[in-house]
Design an enzyme around this catalytic site. Structure first.
Site, mmCIF file in Angstrom:
data_model
loop_
_atom_site.group_PDB
_atom_site.id
_atom_site.type_symbol
_atom_site.label_atom_id
_atom_site.label_comp_id
_atom_site.label_asym_id
_atom_site.label_seq_id
_atom_site.Cartn_x
_atom_site.Cartn_y
_atom_site.Cartn_z
ATOM 1 N N ASP A 171 -1.143 0.984 -4.498
ATOM 2 C CA ASP A 171 -2.319 -0.050 -4.808
ATOM 3 C C ASP A 171 -3.572 0.492 -5.075
ATOM 4 O O ASP A 171 -4.628 -0.248 -5.288
ATOM 5 C CB ASP A 171 -2.134 -1.186 -3.724
ATOM 6 C CG ASP A 171 -2.882 -0.519 -2.542
ATOM 7 O OD1 ASP A 171 -2.759 0.456 -2.100
ATOM 8 O OD2 ASP A 171 -3.560 -1.301 -1.874
ATOM 9 N N ASP A 204 -2.375 6.062 -4.079
ATOM 10 C CA ASP A 204 -1.254 5.472 -3.633
ATOM 11 C C ASP A 204 -0.963 4.150 -4.465
ATOM 12 O O ASP A 204 -1.771 3.903 -5.408
ATOM 13 C CB ASP A 204 -1.691 4.880 -2.108
ATOM 14 C CG ASP A 204 -2.715 3.765 -1.778
ATOM 15 O OD1 ASP A 204 -3.513 3.868 -2.935
ATOM 16 O OD2 ASP A 204 -2.779 3.196 -1.201
ATOM 17 N N ASP A 222 -6.079 2.263 -3.653
ATOM 18 C CA ASP A 222 -7.345 2.239 -2.739
ATOM 19 C C ASP A 222 -7.267 3.479 -2.101
ATOM 20 O O ASP A 222 -8.591 3.536 -1.334
ATOM 21 C CB ASP A 222 -7.271 0.994 -1.896
ATOM 22 C CG ASP A 222 -6.151 0.974 -0.845
ATOM 23 O OD1 ASP A 222 -5.218 1.956 -1.005
ATOM 24 O OD2 ASP A 222 -6.155 0.051 -0.012
ATOM 25 N N SER A 254 0.807 -1.335 -0.001
ATOM 26 C CA SER A 254 0.040 -0.090 0.146
ATOM 27 C C SER A 254 0.668 1.354 0.051
ATOM 28 O O SER A 254 1.465 1.440 -0.863
ATOM 29 C CB SER A 254 -0.778 -0.097 1.164
ATOM 30 O OG SER A 254 -2.028 0.849 1.013
#
Length: 459
Positions: free
Chosen positions: A251, A249, A253, A104
């Protein structure tokens, strides 16, 4: 260097000794333990795998895929993907679970395994503990040669995810297209570069500039989408006259926005603006974690609905949303959860709903921001050394502030009239987070620094 096991997954730094870092041995053990847990649940022996653009991603993917097939699991590999895309694909594939290879917002030396159940949601804390126990005891068995799993690569879910977002009833493509927006995207050298520009084009936005576009995992700056890390994005929006900027970010999300003058819309207010828009179209409750701005509660009450706080962590927010039948929820870090799309933080639906709301506002994003309160959250952290008794520290702080309202559901939250401070250990890093909110920046900083001084005093 570190290895952290929590409801947010198995997360650690690459390299070093097994057990102290996320070494290849640890990756194999935790993947095998997760597979064994899934098999014992008699779930479908199929797992969807996807990864972000990190340097260690290909190595981690090879380890995970090989371990899964060695456990007799069918693997559907999405390749370079996003956390929400894997979550959706688990359900669309009717798989037994999913593994997302991403750390993340953590820096490039980190990676992680995020574990999903058959609903495409993070596994519960209870199930997570069972997986950790299996890994620790190496309580799993690999399959014989004639029962190995099979592998397939499926790169079609990027388009399916984008189409699901575009077709969501509250996404107003017509209104967005009519605005002829010019947008800058900071893709932070990860999979946002592959997903966000195609989404914007599908929304009718033609002029898009992408910063940090190459998907090489060599992050151009700290990958957490905070103001101090978005200086280049802010400068580009202002200098070149773009309508706004978007940062995600690694990833994808979490999402935040930059106004046309280069100022931050405020990651805390991404959820507030989206919730205001959604609640204006449908009735229902809202949820955010207790480290998020009180503005969501105020907006929710204004719409005649109820607001509910949850402990920090996506799995906790989702649990509370289901419990109270929330129509929108998320976290103040720019994580938007739209339950009738899927129960997971999703920057793509967050972007689409936010721009839909903006497009129905007469003026630009800076003017749009003035619709909402100007609260300030001071976000700080203290690094922890091994062996520090955080529970004891929190007990001493609780005693010191016993004359104030205190919530101990998730760490320690203390209220000071209309202000608050929340102390908690991170699910993803060896730190204590200290968040404080006030109507005044100085007051929020002062409250946070006072509590940080208390923590250091009691260590």
């Amino acid at each position: 260097m570190a290895l952290i096991k929590s409801i947010s997954g198995i997360r650690g730094t690459i390299g070093g000794r097994p057990g102290d870092n996320l070494s290849p041995i640890d990756v194999v053990k935790f993947t095998a333990a997760f597979s064994s847990w899934l098999i014992e649940k008699k779930a479908i022996r199929k797992i969807v795998v996807g990864r972000d653009g990190r340097i260690s991603g290909p190595m981690m993917r090879d380890l995970v895929v090989s371990t899964l097939t060695a456990m007799g699991i069918e693997v559907v590999d999405l390749g370079l993907s996003t956390t929400p895309t894997v979550e959706l694909a688990v359900k669309w594939e009717r798989a037994g679970g999913g593994i997302i290879i991403t750390a993340s917002h953590n820096p490039k030396e980190w990676n992680a395994l995020k574990l999903l159940n058959a609903e495409g949601e993070f596994i519960s804390e209870e199930d997570g503990l069972l997986v950790l126990e299996k890994a620790q005891k190496e309580n799993f068995s690999f399959s014989p040669v004639d029962r190995l799993g099979i592998y397939s690569l499926n790169d079609g879910y990027r388009q399916k995810h984008i189409e699901a977002v575009i077709n969501y009833p509250l996404v107003d493509v017509k209104a967005i297209r009519s605005k002829h927006y010019r947008v800058v995207v900071d893709a932070i050298n990860s999979t946002g570069s592959l997903f966000v520009p195609p989404l914007l084009k599908a929304l009718g936005i033609e002029e898009i500039k992408v910063l940090n576009e190459e998907v090489d995992g060599r992050f151009a700056h700290n990958p957490e989408p905070l103001p101090e890390n978005l200086v280049a994005l802010s400068a580009e929006v202002k200098k070149s006259g773009y309508d706004f900027g978007i940062a995600v970010d690694p990833d994808v999300d979490r999402v935040c926005f930059v106004c046309e003058d280069g100022s931050m819309f405020g990651e805390e207010f991404t959820l507030v603006a989206v919730a205001d828009y959604v609640l204006g179209k449908k009735k229902g409750n809202t949820v955010s974690n207790m480290s998020s701005t009180k503005a969501l509660k105020e907006i929710t009450l204004k719409h005649g609905a109820e607001y509910f706080p949850s402990a920090v962590g996506e799995v906790n927010v989702v649990h509370k949303m289901k419990e109270v039948n929330a129509v929108i929820g998320g976290e103040g870090n720019g994580g938007i959860i739209v339950p009738d799309l899927h129960f997971g933080r999703d920057a793509l639906i967050g972007i689409a709903l936010f721009i839909s709301a903006l497009a129905q506002h007469r003026n630009g994003m800076k003017s749009f921001r003035t619709k909402y309160p100007d609260y300030f959250i001071s976000k700080n952290k203290i690094e922890l050394q091994n062996g520090i008794d955080v529970k004891s520290i929190f007990e001493k702080i609780k005693k010191k502030y016993k004359n104030h309202p205190v919530n101990t559901e998730d760490g320690l939250k203390i209220e000071f009239d209309s202000d608050w401070v929340h102390l908690r250990t991170s699910n993803t890093e060896p730190i204590i987070r200290i968040y404080a909110e006030s109507s005044f920046e100085t007051t929020a900083n002062n409250i946070a620094h006072r509590l940080m001084q208390d923590i250091r005093e009691f260590i």
